[in-house]
Design a protein around this motif. Sequence first.
Motif, PDB file in Angstrom:
ATOM      1  N   LYS A 180      -7.775  40.870  28.365  1.00  0.00           N
ATOM      2  CA  LYS A 180      -8.531  41.810  27.531  1.00  0.00           C
ATOM      3  C   LYS A 180      -7.798  42.132  26.233  1.00  0.00           C
ATOM      4  N   ASP A 237     -18.572  43.039  33.864  1.00  0.00           N
ATOM      5  CA  ASP A 237     -18.131  44.424  33.801  1.00  0.00           C
ATOM      6  C   ASP A 237     -19.113  45.246  34.636  1.00  0.00           C
ATOM      7  N   GLN A 239     -14.231  45.910  25.838  1.00  0.00           N
ATOM      8  CA  GLN A 239     -13.641  44.824  26.614  1.00  0.00           C
ATOM      9  C   GLN A 239     -13.413  43.602  25.717  1.00  0.00           C
TER      10      GLN A 239
END
Length: 586
Positions: A347, A508, A541
């Motif tokens: 990330k 996610d 993200q």
Amino acid sequence: MNKSLYKTLSVGLALSFAATMAVAGGSTTSLAKTSHKSSNASLPTFRLVNWVAPNLKLAKSLDPAQISAAADYFVTQSVNQNLVTNDTSGKILKQLATKITVSKNRKAYTFTMRHAKFENGDPITANTVVYSIKRSLSPDTASVVNYYDDTGFGDILGAHAYINGKSTSLPGVKALNKYTVQIKLIAPISYFLYALTYPINDVVDPNIVQGQVAKVTGNYLTSNCPAARANASGQFTFQCTGNDFFPSGETPRYDLVPNPKYSGPFKKPKMKMELQVAGTSETAYNEYLSGALDLGGIPAAHLAQWKKNPKGQMFGGPGCSKPTKGCPTTTVFYIQLNTTEPPFNNKDCRLAVAWALNRSNLAKIFQGSEAAQYTITPSGLGIMNAKVLKPILSKVPRTNMAKAQSFMSKCPASNKTANIQFVYATGDVSGTAEALAEVQTMKNLGFTNAQAVGKSQDDWLTDVNTPMSQTHIQGVDGGWAQDYSDPQDFMTLLWACGASYNIGELCDKKADRLMKSGDTAPTVKQRIADYNAAQVELLNQGYPIMTLNRVHYALVKPYVHGLKYYVPTGTCPVHCDWSKLTIAKH
């Protein structure tokens, strides 16, 4: 729409079989012999470039079950019909349907249909609708866009099991009588009628397509002009030369002529359309200047001169009364990164790029035809306007080198030296310059082995429809032109866990819950809140990395009347009713 969108400038909008299926209508001479040449010879022709492709290829597919490119979508919208379609107002327009009844629990939609026919005279009935949807979702068809009707998107009852070959029946789609069809859902999704407009639900004639190839490559409707002509149910059909779409030795094109059997909400058009392909956007522009085209895009390098002197040829539409300032669009561009392999499986590595990218500088490359974009949903997309998006602008990545360097310091050393193939579509000078600038940003951050890889439109389109764990590319320039005026089209459809267009494969779970809550929330206020929270979660993200928002500029000859730019549908006459377009003698 979905459709993936060519980065290069185009001027379109901006979309074997199991024996258990019912066959609709009686048998007729399915492939009529007429070419329509003589009956339409005196009609004026509206000429435009609909594809920009160095290899001069036309549509990748004309089969509605396989439409994934914006330019191809424009063709199917012109020759096919659906129960419903998108209106230039952003609302739903009834097409084959004349009446829609929705159950109290919002999970059953009943459509009363008009008595329409295909170009060859075959009737379009409720059984035709059932057949067409089942064909699109059949495992034998292997549609690249079947998820529009699947669980989590269109939510048609039984679609998931049917698509995956676990059932031979589709209980959610049923003919109640000859001209009444009912579609049942597994959840009360707020956007269902919009999702239904996608070409995968367009009607096809079983007497023509049954037993023929329907897969994305080499399908019958894309390779056989008489079949595509006879299958037409929209305002236009194809003019053929033998089995071909254009005469041998001539530049590839589609000639669309009025469909003599058209029965829909509009009148028959009084003009023909010639849909051409050009090798580059500069070539298309020069063809417009020479008089070979009636509608043309403006490459970035020439925009300033037209803003200064529009010569009565720049046009706008609702919301952009001054064409020299451009029209807002809902077409957005973004970078998708491969989250399954180094370097962007980390990330911090992704966020370093997200915060380093200077979107304002990218926009300057296009000299006014693109603007910086920071949110996933563009302003003007149905319920998502500038006012409701403003609160989240301060919560998502934008240019800040201090933050970019902070994230880069946490990116593992081995990730920084990983090979990065960054794919973009060739054919437009500005688009290439953008991709090179994005790769240079990565190199400046410390990703030493980043390189830009230009690909043809078809090869790029394959990449943006294939999971990156299979292609092993690390990044791609992508874009999206709306399929319909609902934020689900830019949120759940693209970024939900397991979504087909989520090729970078980030899942996610928090964002996923929020998006799916927004899909079914009964109030506009709750839907906006859910989608905005999901955007903030995803963008932080580093997935996707939003880059640009197209600003519409185009040219049309003064003798063409009735053409405007509409945010929900792109360039077309009001309601996208081509009988409203007229071409004066010139």
